[in-house]
Design a protein around this motif. Structure first.
Motif: not given
Length: 546
Positions: A24-38, A236-237
């Motif tokens: 979850x953290x990597x999706x936000x910080x590394x790939x840049x998807x905002x937490x609000x979107x998730x 999985x990324x």
């Protein structure tokens, strides 16, 4: 590490709380998807299943905690209200008057609450009496209180809320509100599946991204109801170069199990090329074990099967399983130590070890002198893939010499202990085993240089490096002989062309469970027998799925 092409192609990750948080953290910080979107996508997924369960003009009660799981629930409440659905949002372990640094809410949860209030969502603070009133008015309840954050026994508002919902549902009988858990039922440990004092009993669980360990293992699995794994943008990324520790087989098309999971058969093959399996099983007092193991082996694709068993079993084998070849011995010779006969039996077994392509040893051989001698002969002279089950495992647990021989065996090994046998192998009681099952299974696999199938309601399969959970099967399989059927199935699979014994073990455990599920449909869980499971294997391999 050996590649598992068939299993890897047909499996998915099952994750711990730490693995999920990292992804979850990597999706936000590394790939840049905002937490609000998730969070918005998670909320939309919850709403989808709420609307499916909601009757016309029905009412929804959402209980939201102070963390991000609560934020998912709050966002879902707002979306449902925007669609004209009557919703009551109850805050658990935080309240409307909390503001600023003193608030228990996470930043994302706080943002969602502000948005919900601005849209006019009916938000109330937790109160036991109020909760009871709301439950009586509601058709669907959404549990968004804790998610994967439950690591100790529930207390305070969380405990009260869980108890009130569960108690109220019992009182309502058929009119009880439908309960949907967000990610995982509150009160279930996301890593172990254990109930932390009390836990929500959900009808459905909408889990995000990946199956959680707590939903896979019992009793968490029974609290989760129907599980929906939804994609909210966490893939999985997000694991980058550190994959989760466990996987499980997952195939959508029930009619395609055999095609997807079995190596292709040679259309020009013959009974010799499809594998010769030696089944060393049965004793003077137990004849069924050798028959069930050998029958399962034949139904699962082995070209030839030879049963090495006590002489009193011969008539039953010839009657019930004429397709099998036999070599026989006499228990009396081992008990009385008749040297000439023992030498004859040893030579007979040694020749069979040379003849075969794989060996199944253990079902029903007993722990006496015959069973020990046969197992010792196999461990000293065998070189072929070896499946060790039942009494073979009990002998290994009790005899240090034979345990050492097992560790030194000159071939691949699969060991299939049920929980009691597993506890003997690791020297702990069954209760303690359940607490450390994963760690001890991995440790045992490394000790014996083997693939271990620790059989339970959720079996663990490991070679010490790669780890799997089997989620097929049902409680009807807890019947005498079920393990013998698995042992025979594995004997056939290890000679069928898999990349290694671990891959055969993973597929074998899964197909054994699927056969059990089919047998339960045909015969009922309470009345099914091990031979019903064996009969269902034939249907799987012939493509006659239900």
């Amino acid at each position: 590490m050996k590649n598992l092409p068939i299993v890897d192609k047909n499996s998915k990750y099952v994750v711990s709380a730490a693995e999920m948080k990292r992804c979850d953290k990597t999706t936000i910080s590394h790939f840049g998807i905002p937490q609000d979107v998730l969070m918005e996508r998670a909320a939309l997924s919850i709403c989808k299943y709420v609307k499916r369960a909601l009757p016309p003009s029905g009412k929804v009660l959402i209980l939201a905690g102070s963390g991000n799981n609560g934020g998912d629930g709050i966002a879902a409440a707002r979306i449902l209200v925007q669609e004209g659905i009557t919703v009551t949002l109850m805050l658990v372990n935080h309240s409307l008057h909390e503001k600023g640094a003193g608030s228990k809410r996470t930043s994302a949860c706080n943002t969602q609450l502000k948005i919900a209030l601005s849209y006019g969502v009916n938000v109330i603070d937790f109160n036991t009496a109020t909760l009871n009133t709301e439950i009586k008015k509601s058709n669907v309840i959404v549990d968004a209180m804790l998610g994967i954050g439950c690591t100790r026994n529930l207390e305070g508002d969380y405990l009260s809320a869980v108890c009130e919902i569960n108690y109220a549902r019992e009182d309502f009988d058929e009119k009880a509100p439908y309960v949907i858990a967000a990610d995982i039922p509150t009160g279930i440990n996301a890593d172990t599946g254990q109930v932390q004092g009390q836990a929500i009993c959900a009808d459905e669980t909408v889990t995000f991204g990946f199956l959680k360990m707590g939903c896979a293992f019992y009793p968490g699995a029974s609290h989760s109801g129907i599980i929906h794994i939804v994609n909210i943008g966490i893939t999985e990324a997000g694991f980058l170069d550190e994959a989760p520790e466990f996987k499980y087989i997952d195939i959508d098309d029930n009619n395609d199990f055999a095609k997807k999971l079995l190596p292709p058969r040679n259309p020009a093959g013959n009974k010799g090329s499809f594998g010769k399996v030696l089944v060393v099983a049965g004793s003077k007092k137990i004849s069924g074990a050798c028959i069930m193991a050998a029958e399962s082996c034949l139904r699962s694709g082995a070209g030839m099967v030879k049963i090495f068993t006590e002489k009193t079993n011969l008539a039953a084998i010839q009657t019930l399983l004429p397709e099998a070849m036999t070599d026989i011995y006499s228990d009396e010779a081992f008990e009385s130590k008749f040297e000439a006969e023992l030498t004859e039996y040893s030579e007979m077994l040694s020749k069979s070890l040379e003849w075969c392509d794989a060996i199944v040893c253990g079902p029903g051989i007993g722990k006496g002198s015959a069973g020990k001698s046969l197992l010792e002969t196999i461990l000293k002279n065998g070189k072929k893939p070896l499946i060790l089950d039942a009494d073979a495992l009990n002998i290994i647990a009790e005899d240090e010499k034979i345990r050492k021989l097992t560790c030194e065996y000159n071939g691949e090994v699969i060991m299939t202990p049920h929980l009691a046998e597993f506890s003997r192998l690791i020297g702990k009681n069954i209760h303690d085993c359940r607490i450390c099952l994963i760690q001890e299974a991995i440790k045992l696999a490394k000790e014996f240089h083997a693939s271990i199938i620790c059989k339970d309601a959720r079996s663990i399969i490991t070679d010490g490096e790669r780890n799997f959970i089997n989620i097929s099967g049902n409680d009807g399989m807890a019947t005498a002989g079920s393990g013998d059927v698995l042992a025979g199935l594995l004997g056939a699979l290890v000679v069928s062309g898999f990349s290694c014994e671990l891959e055969a073990a993973v597929v074998g455990a899964f197909l054994h469970g699927v056969a059990g599920d089919m047998a339960a449909v045909k015969n009922g869980r309470q009345g099914m027998t091990a031979r019903d499971i064996s009969g269902s294997l034939r249907d799987i391999f012939s493509g006659k799925m239900m």
